[in-house]
Structure formats: C-alpha cells, structure tokens
Design an enzyme around this catalytic site. Structure first.
Site, PDB file in Angstrom:
ATOM      1  N   ALA A 164       0.805  -1.225   0.000  1.00 18.49           N
ATOM      2  CA  ALA A 164       0.000   0.000   0.000  1.00 18.49           C
ATOM      3  C   ALA A 164       0.837   1.273   0.000  1.00 18.49           C
ATOM      4  O   ALA A 164       0.335   2.335  -0.377  1.00 18.49           O
ATOM      5  CB  ALA A 164      -0.941  -0.001   1.204  1.00 18.49           C
ATOM      6  N   ALA A 165       2.100   1.206   0.418  1.00 16.34           N
ATOM      7  CA  ALA A 165       2.932   2.407   0.456  1.00 16.34           C
ATOM      8  C   ALA A 165       3.774   2.571  -0.806  1.00 16.34           C
ATOM      9  O   ALA A 165       4.492   3.563  -0.943  1.00 16.34           O
ATOM     10  CB  ALA A 165       3.845   2.375   1.682  1.00 16.34           C
ATOM     11  N   GLY A 166       3.698   1.612  -1.717  1.00 15.29           N
ATOM     12  CA  GLY A 166       4.467   1.691  -2.953  1.00 15.29           C
ATOM     13  C   GLY A 166       3.812   2.595  -3.976  1.00 15.29           C
ATOM     14  O   GLY A 166       2.747   3.185  -3.744  1.00 15.29           O
TER      15      GLY A 166
ATOM     16  N   MET B 108       2.306   1.872  -6.850  1.00 18.32           N
ATOM     17  CA  MET B 108       0.985   1.422  -7.260  1.00 18.32           C
ATOM     18  C   MET B 108       0.014   1.435  -6.092  1.00 18.32           C
ATOM     19  O   MET B 108      -1.171   1.780  -6.253  1.00 18.32           O
ATOM     20  CB  MET B 108       1.063   0.030  -7.868  1.00 18.32           C
ATOM     21  CG  MET B 108       1.433   0.023  -9.335  1.00 18.32           C
ATOM     22  SD  MET B 108       0.286   0.993 -10.357  1.00 18.32           S
ATOM     23  CE  MET B 108      -1.274   0.221  -9.960  1.00 18.32           C
TER      24      MET B 108
ATOM     25  N   GLY C  25      -0.525  -7.745  -9.432  1.00 17.12           N
ATOM     26  CA  GLY C  25       0.266  -7.182 -10.512  1.00 17.12           C
ATOM     27  C   GLY C  25       1.749  -7.323 -10.261  1.00 17.12           C
ATOM     28  O   GLY C  25       2.557  -6.667 -10.916  1.00 17.12           O
TER      29      GLY C  25
ATOM     30  N   ALA D 109      -1.856 -10.278 -13.566  1.00 20.87           N
ATOM     31  CA  ALA D 109      -1.619  -9.544 -14.805  1.00 20.87           C
ATOM     32  C   ALA D 109      -0.319  -8.769 -14.695  1.00 20.87           C
ATOM     33  O   ALA D 109      -0.038  -8.164 -13.658  1.00 20.87           O
ATOM     34  CB  ALA D 109      -2.769  -8.590 -15.104  1.00 20.87           C
ATOM     35  N   ALA D 110       0.461  -8.789 -15.760  1.00 25.95           N
ATOM     36  CA  ALA D 110       1.686  -7.990 -15.796  1.00 25.95           C
ATOM     37  C   ALA D 110       1.366  -6.526 -15.987  1.00 25.95           C
ATOM     38  O   ALA D 110       2.180  -5.662 -15.660  1.00 25.95           O
ATOM     39  CB  ALA D 110       2.594  -8.480 -16.925  1.00 25.95           C
TER      40      ALA D 110
ATOM     41  N   HIS E 176      10.977   2.014 -19.349  1.00 23.85           N
ATOM     42  CA  HIS E 176      10.384   2.332 -18.051  1.00 23.85           C
ATOM     43  C   HIS E 176      11.311   3.264 -17.267  1.00 23.85           C
ATOM     44  O   HIS E 176      12.457   3.495 -17.648  1.00 23.85           O
ATOM     45  CB  HIS E 176      10.144   1.062 -17.226  1.00 23.85           C
ATOM     46  CG  HIS E 176       8.942   0.285 -17.654  1.00 23.85           C
ATOM     47  ND1 HIS E 176       8.996  -0.680 -18.634  1.00 23.85           N
ATOM     48  CD2 HIS E 176       7.636   0.337 -17.251  1.00 23.85           C
ATOM     49  CE1 HIS E 176       7.793  -1.199 -18.809  1.00 23.85           C
ATOM     50  NE2 HIS E 176       6.946  -0.599 -17.988  1.00 23.85           N
ATOM     51  N   HIS E 177      10.793   3.727 -16.143  1.00 23.28           N
ATOM     52  CA  HIS E 177      11.536   4.619 -15.245  1.00 23.28           C
ATOM     53  C   HIS E 177      12.797   3.939 -14.704  1.00 23.28           C
ATOM     54  O   HIS E 177      12.905   2.706 -14.686  1.00 23.28           O
ATOM     55  CB  HIS E 177      10.633   5.071 -14.094  1.00 23.28           C
ATOM     56  CG  HIS E 177      10.017   3.924 -13.343  1.00 23.28           C
ATOM     57  ND1 HIS E 177      10.639   3.300 -12.293  1.00 23.28           N
ATOM     58  CD2 HIS E 177       8.838   3.270 -13.527  1.00 23.28           C
ATOM     59  CE1 HIS E 177       9.876   2.333 -11.827  1.00 23.28           C
ATOM     60  NE2 HIS E 177       8.771   2.277 -12.563  1.00 23.28           N
TER      61      HIS E 177
ATOM     62  N   LYS F 103      12.833   0.904 -11.971  1.00 16.50           N
ATOM     63  CA  LYS F 103      12.294  -0.446 -12.214  1.00 16.50           C
ATOM     64  C   LYS F 103      13.421  -1.464 -12.095  1.00 16.50           C
ATOM     65  O   LYS F 103      14.499  -1.285 -12.675  1.00 16.50           O
ATOM     66  CB  LYS F 103      11.633  -0.520 -13.594  1.00 16.50           C
ATOM     67  CG  LYS F 103      10.930  -1.845 -13.844  1.00 16.50           C
ATOM     68  CD  LYS F 103      10.034  -1.775 -15.062  1.00 16.50           C
ATOM     69  CE  LYS F 103       9.344  -3.105 -15.332  1.00 16.50           C
ATOM     70  NZ  LYS F 103       8.504  -3.532 -14.197  1.00 16.50           N
TER      71      LYS F 103
END
Length: 265
Positions: free
Chosen positions: A13-15, A17, A95, A119-120, A152-153, A156
């Site tokens: 929850a703190a990430g 996403m 995810g 799901a990716a 991607h950023h 990652k």
C-alpha cells in the site's frame, strides 16, 4: 459508500501502485479499502495512508477480513499472500512481476481454492495490444521478424518488463512457439545473422518514463509497429480496481485480463 461495497485489502500500500490504488479507490462507491498492508519494518507502519487515512499495518492476517486482496508487492510476498488468501477464501488480484516457477506454482495452488487474476499490466490498452499482437503474429506467420522494445523509469528493477514478456508470449502463441525457446534477450558483438524463429527484446531505463511498449513485425518491404504508451500511472490502478470488482464472486481458478475484457472465462 454503497451498502454492498466490495471490501479490499491492498498489499504494498505504500508503494507507487499502492499509493495510486488508494487515491483512485477513494472516488468509488462500489469498493471500500479496509486494509492497507505494507512491508515489515516499513517506516509507514501506523501512518494514515491515502485520502481516507487507512492506517498502515504489516499484519498479513488482515487479508482474511476482506472480499478481495490486491497485491503489488514482491515475488516472495506475492506467493505468501496467495497462500493466505486461499486459506481465507479471499479472491486475489496481483500485478507483481518477476515471479519464478516455484512462485507461479504457489499461485496455481491457491487458484484451486479462490479466483485469482495475475496480470503484468492492468492497462486496458495494453491488454488490447496483447490481443492484436497475437493476431498480427499469426497473420504474418514466419514472413515477419518480431522485436519487442520496452522503456520504463530508472527505478524499475526487473527487465524485460512483465508486460514485454506478456507481449512476447502473445507473439509466440500466434506461431505456436514457446517463448523461452525463441527469445533473444540481448545482442552484443558479432552475433551472426538473425534466425527466423527468434523474438528479440530491447530494454530502456530512464528518468520517470511510466511505460512504453512497441512490438515490431518486420517483413520484406513493410513493417508493422504496434505501440502503447502510458502517460499516467492511474490507468494501472483503475484497471486493477476494475479487475477486483469483476473477480469478486467468481469461481475458483486462474484468470487473465483478457477474460475480463473479452468474456473468455
């Protein structure tokens, strides 16, 4: 809040996403975030997260109190979440990418007891792209060379991205190939000519790129490029929340976003 709102626990929850999920869910009356779970020793434990001020906890037992758990954590944590969700009869949406064979087996085991959707990428556009890639690969056959580029950023940690692998598997399915048998993960030095039965991958990491994927199908005299660019991370959170609403109440089994979008389930 709807009287019949689906109760959700978010793991991670703190990430990046997790934060977006909390933000997007606050505007929905069909869902209620009841638990915000973070990693052990996280600095966020005990803090209020998201617009609704959900108090962060590292207690995974909170999974047993909800209807659906949404997991954006680590591969090890994902496998543990699946085990706990199965034991509690709680549907699971994940995810998390970078899972190894053993961790995938743990999810398969859990899916014998609960509905589980992995799901990716939860973008509707990306999942439509997966479908198009399979069709294009089948249509061209071996007359086209396939290369997959993703960006991607810089933070990652896995490469190629889970989405790039998803697209590679779609291209391989179009030709009745097994991706692991035909993937070329990188090229360097004197590589010789390209094989016909080959799917190549190229990776870029930089700055704050949300996500970009292009599948190239290169045939003699023509080239088809199928591209998806994400400019707002909220699309992934909205897709994951849509998946959670859809999955609640489904029979046990492994599901994909294509089941949600195309009714294959």
């Amino acid at each position: 809040m709807s009287a019949h709102a689906i109760e959700i626990a978010i793991v991670g929850a703190a990430g990046r996403m997790g934060t977006q999920l909390l933000q997007e869910a606050a505007s929905l009356d069909t869902l209620k975030i009841s638990a915000a779970i973070v990693a052990p020793q996280s600095a966020h434990i005990g803090q209020a997260l998201g617009p609704e001020g959900i108090i962060a906890t590292d207690d995974l037992d909170a999974i047993a109190t909800v209807d659906v758990v949404i997991d954006f954590s680590s591969p090890d944590a994902c496998a543990r979440v699946a085990e706990l969700a199965a034991g509690a009869g709680v549907a699971m949406v994940s995810g998390t990418t970078g899972l190894n064979a053993e961790q995938h087996r743990a999810l398969d085991q859990a899916a014998r007891s609960i509905p589980l959707l992995l799901a990716a990428n939860f973008s509707v556009g990306v999942n439509l792209l997966e479908h198009l890639v399979e069709l294009a690969s089948r249509g061209f056959g071996e007359d086209a060379d396939i290369e997959i580029f993703e960006a991607h950023h810089r933070r990652k940690v896995d490469a190629p991205s889970g989405t790039a692998l998803m697209l590679g598997r779609a291209a391989a399915r179009g030709r009745d190939w097994n991706l692991e048998d035909v993937a070329t993960w990188a090229r360097e030095g004197h590589t010789g000519p390209r094989d016909n039965d080959e799917i190549g991958f190229q990776v870029l990491r930089g700055a704050d790129i949300v996500g970009e994927h292009t599948v190239y199908l290169c045939a003699a005299g023509e080239r088809l490029e199928l591209t998806h660019r994400a400019t707002d991370r909220a699309i992934f959170a909205r897709g994951a929340l849509r998946a959670a609403r859809w999955l609640a109440g489904k029979p046990a089994g492994r599901y994909q976003m294509r089941d949600l979008l195309f009714g294959d389930a």
